[in-house]
Design an enzyme around this catalytic site. Sequence first.
Site, PDB file in Angstrom:
ATOM      1  N   ARG A  41      36.432  43.046  30.294  1.00 39.77           N
ATOM      2  CA  ARG A  41      37.053  42.978  31.614  1.00 39.77           C
ATOM      3  C   ARG A  41      36.024  42.788  32.726  1.00 39.77           C
ATOM      4  O   ARG A  41      36.262  42.042  33.684  1.00 39.77           O
ATOM      5  CB  ARG A  41      37.866  44.256  31.871  1.00 39.77           C
ATOM      6  CG  ARG A  41      38.712  44.222  33.158  1.00 39.77           C
ATOM      7  CD  ARG A  41      39.460  45.526  33.322  1.00 39.77           C
ATOM      8  NE  ARG A  41      40.494  45.466  34.356  1.00 39.77           N
ATOM      9  CZ  ARG A  41      40.586  46.329  35.361  1.00 39.77           C
ATOM     10  NH1 ARG A  41      39.714  47.315  35.474  1.00 39.77           N
ATOM     11  NH2 ARG A  41      41.557  46.220  36.248  1.00 39.77           N
ATOM     12  N   ALA A  98      42.875  42.385  39.769  1.00 36.99           N
ATOM     13  CA  ALA A  98      42.924  42.532  38.318  1.00 36.99           C
ATOM     14  C   ALA A  98      43.827  43.724  38.033  1.00 36.99           C
ATOM     15  O   ALA A  98      43.553  44.840  38.476  1.00 36.99           O
ATOM     16  CB  ALA A  98      41.516  42.769  37.762  1.00 36.99           C
ATOM     17  N   SER A  99      44.915  43.493  37.329  1.00 33.05           N
ATOM     18  CA  SER A  99      45.897  44.549  37.087  1.00 33.05           C
ATOM     19  C   SER A  99      45.292  45.677  36.263  1.00 33.05           C
ATOM     20  O   SER A  99      44.305  45.490  35.542  1.00 33.05           O
ATOM     21  CB  SER A  99      47.120  43.979  36.363  1.00 33.05           C
ATOM     22  OG  SER A  99      47.718  42.953  37.118  1.00 33.05           O
ATOM     23  N   ALA A 100      45.901  46.851  36.368  1.00 34.45           N
ATOM     24  CA  ALA A 100      45.461  47.983  35.557  1.00 34.45           C
ATOM     25  C   ALA A 100      45.553  47.605  34.080  1.00 34.45           C
ATOM     26  O   ALA A 100      46.554  47.035  33.637  1.00 34.45           O
ATOM     27  CB  ALA A 100      46.317  49.208  35.852  1.00 34.45           C
TER      28      ALA A 100
END
Length: 392
Positions: A41, A98-100
């Site tokens: 990530r 950036a999504s969880a």
Amino acid sequence: MTGNTGAAEQAAARGLLGRLNETLPLPLSPEWEAAFDRVPRHTFLPRTVWLGDNLTPCDRRKSPDEWLHAAYADEPVVTQVNDGADPGDNERWPSCSASAPSIVFRMLDMLNVRDGDRVLEIGTGTGWNAGLLAHRVGSALVTTVEVDPALADRATANLKAAGLEPTVITGDGATLEVGKSLDRLLATCSVRRISPAWVTGMAPGGVMLLPWETPWMCFGLLRLTAYSDGTASGRFHPHSAFMLMRGQRTDLRIFRDVVRDDHVPDERTTGLAPWTVTGDDWATQFAIGLQLRDVWCTWHENPDVDGVASRLWVATTDATSWAAVDYDGRQDERFTVWEHGPRRLWSEVEAAHHWWHTVGRPTPDAFGMIVDADGTQAPWLKTPGHPIPIMG
């Protein structure tokens, strides 16, 4: 992990993976765990991210520990503000994130991607989602669409650095012609309207997973299955909130766009408290949003009006009708209502709330949607044969 990932990044990633496997309904499948490991990530985040409610900049070079903590916390990370423009002294607002990780992998699990599936993603963002999908099914089977050229270029570079090359298209995902052969479609932005091209572009049995929003509230995931007759239908699922698709934004303000000095509203009273339909009960708000699909609301505290402690404004997205509900700060049994325009908006709110009560106060997962090939959206309760009333 990839060869250019250091010990600190590897440790942070292992910690996140452990938390995900403990908190998600099911641990990551071997396929998604492999994707998590090979598509780190942190390599998809820009050097500067924005943290907290105040969107404080965090530069990786200046605050490496704080930046890395944000990269591997199970939280969303804002990766762009103000559509990429320098906010200067103006207010910052998030325009890409950036999504969880937990919602990322929950959605990927709900999408039920299989070997050989052709996948379209709406909203490339950083490229991490597209990278996970490309690792899972192969780059040749993944197409991702991003409306912001700068974000699309950055995501393409991020993906290539990870050894992945899905097709990245710069454009509006709502108007993209997708053919008739998609097996899976995933949006990473919330939508209010479902593009007919998405529905007609799905192969029979294909699955669409879309974060949902109405002008009243942003909540939930809509999982649709495509059928051979050109329709798609499915249920809502709880607990998600995404930024709205850029082409569906509405920039409306009560005193700039809606209320005019020459408006003479009608006056009456109501027993429905304004906080009943705007408070913490998401089930109430969700049901009202489905029925009043072009109506939004906003609170005005201390409006400098004699005898009014707070006022709830309600208006249509075309700014032709509005209502205001006043709370005097003392009693909570009767409230003054002002209504203007061709629609009696607070009457519609009352009717929507009454219907929700009469059918047993259903939660969001009791609702669903059927979408025709022309984009007509018909929400339903429990089964497609029971459409819900639409106000206005």
